[in-house]
Design a protein around this motif. Structure first.
Motif, short mmCIF file in Angstrom:
data_model
loop_
_atom_site.label_atom_id
_atom_site.label_comp_id
_atom_site.label_asym_id
_atom_site.label_seq_id
_atom_site.Cartn_x
_atom_site.Cartn_y
_atom_site.Cartn_z
N ARG A 33 22.81 18.75 19.76
CA ARG A 33 22.88 20.09 19.28
C ARG A 33 21.57 20.67 19.66
O ARG A 33 21.29 21.85 19.98
N ASP A 99 29.01 24.13 16.18
CA ASP A 99 27.87 23.37 15.72
C ASP A 99 28.11 21.85 15.76
O ASP A 99 29.11 21.48 15.74
N GLU A 270 22.21 24.21 9.77
CA GLU A 270 23.55 24.43 10.41
C GLU A 270 24.43 23.97 9.19
O GLU A 270 24.45 22.80 8.90
#
Length: 312
Positions: A33, A99, A270
């Protein structure tokens, strides 16, 4: 599990190896990510696999490990194309849209895929619990998709890509298990990684273009992905897989999403929304349902058995 005098005994080395794998794979979702905006999905997969191939190849040379036997190659080729190749590209692409925690929840449908393919290819059948669990998990994936769609189709695409990664992961495990009958975990991992590198070579031009422009942190993340979640974690995975069943190894990955959410919260800030977490919980509930075993009720023992009657 070892069995001594009929008593099951935990294989602690396999358990430790599986634990290392879970921890490193959880960190991989976060590293992917963090690198997603600087490297394309294929370029990141190729850079990761090249790094892992160099590390594992060096170990092979130092230890003078021979080529795997011929009977191991079908499983090595299949797992290399599906798991090291297709899985990594699909996951990298999916994480550009969702995410890290959400991606981990969806990919954790993989144990159901393993059970399904084992039932088909290994003729183990399709228990009702497996079919019910599949339905629950895919319903959970749909909830995750709705929660992240934001009125568009991009994040739904990300969910579908993570589902594709889960399918490739499950198929890769089922392909890898037979190869371990004939080759060592190091051989299966290393040559599978070589195959995956070859599959992703078409992205070499993209990697060469993006590498000079990427920040140092993104490049270091790519190197980390190759050395630890790939070279080390895939080796500890195959070691543990060689000492237990594919289904049991798949079950060890249940802890990955929770670890990913914690790492992503600490490093990337996140945190999946409430509906996304609900969808992920439904996915995991489906996996749990699929792993239930139907045990027949015990037969009652009569207190006063009648003597057997013999008819002439």
């Amino acid at each position: 599990m070892d069995h001594t005098a009929g008593v099951p005994r935990t294989d602690h080395r396999a358990l430790i190896a599986a634990s290392v794998t879970v921890a490193l794979w959880a960190s991989a979702f976060v590293s992917i990510r963090a690198s997603a905006e600087h490297f394309g999905p294929g370029a990141l997969a190729l850079g990761r696999l090249l790094t892992a191939s160099l590390a594992l190849g060096s170990v092979l040379l130092i230890k003078r490990v021979p080529l795997p036997p011929r009977k191991a190659w079908p499983g090595i080729l299949a797992s290399g194309m599906l798991w090291f190749g297709l899985y990594m590209v699909a996951l990298n692409w999916g994480e550009q849209e969702v995410d890290a925690g959400t991606a981990a929840m969806i990919v954790n449908i993989g144990p159901i895929v393993i059970a399904l393919l084992s039932g088909w290819l290994l003729k183990e059948g399709f228990p009702p619990a497996l079919l019910a669990g599949m339905g629950v998990s895919f319903a959970g994936a749909a909830v995750v998709g709705l929660s992240t769609s934001k009125g568009g189709a991009s994040s739904v695409t990300g969910v579908l890509l993570c589902l594709l990664a889960a399918l490739a992961y499950g198929a890769g495990v089922v392909s890898q298990k037979p190869a371990l009958r004939y080759a060592s975990p190091l051989q299966v991992t290393t040559y599978g990684c070589f195959v995956g590198t070859a599959v992703t070579l078409p992205f070499a031009g993209q990697l060469l273009t993006e590498l000079p422009e990427a920040p140092l942190t993104a490049t270091l993340n790519m190197l980390y992905l190759g050395l630890f979640p790939t070279a080390l974690a895939f080796t500890t995975w195959t070691y543990a897989l060689s000492r237990t069943t594919a289904g049991k190894m798949g079950a060890t990955t249940y802890a990955v999403p929770a670890a990913v959410v914690l790492i992503a919260w600490a490093t990337l800030g996140e945190v999946p929304g409430a509906l996304t977490l609900l969808g992920g919980a439904i996915c995991l509930a489906g996996v749990a349902v699929s792993r239930r075993r139907n045990t027949p009720p015990p037969h009652p023992h009569p207190t006063n058995p009648t003597p057997t009657q013999h008819t002439p």
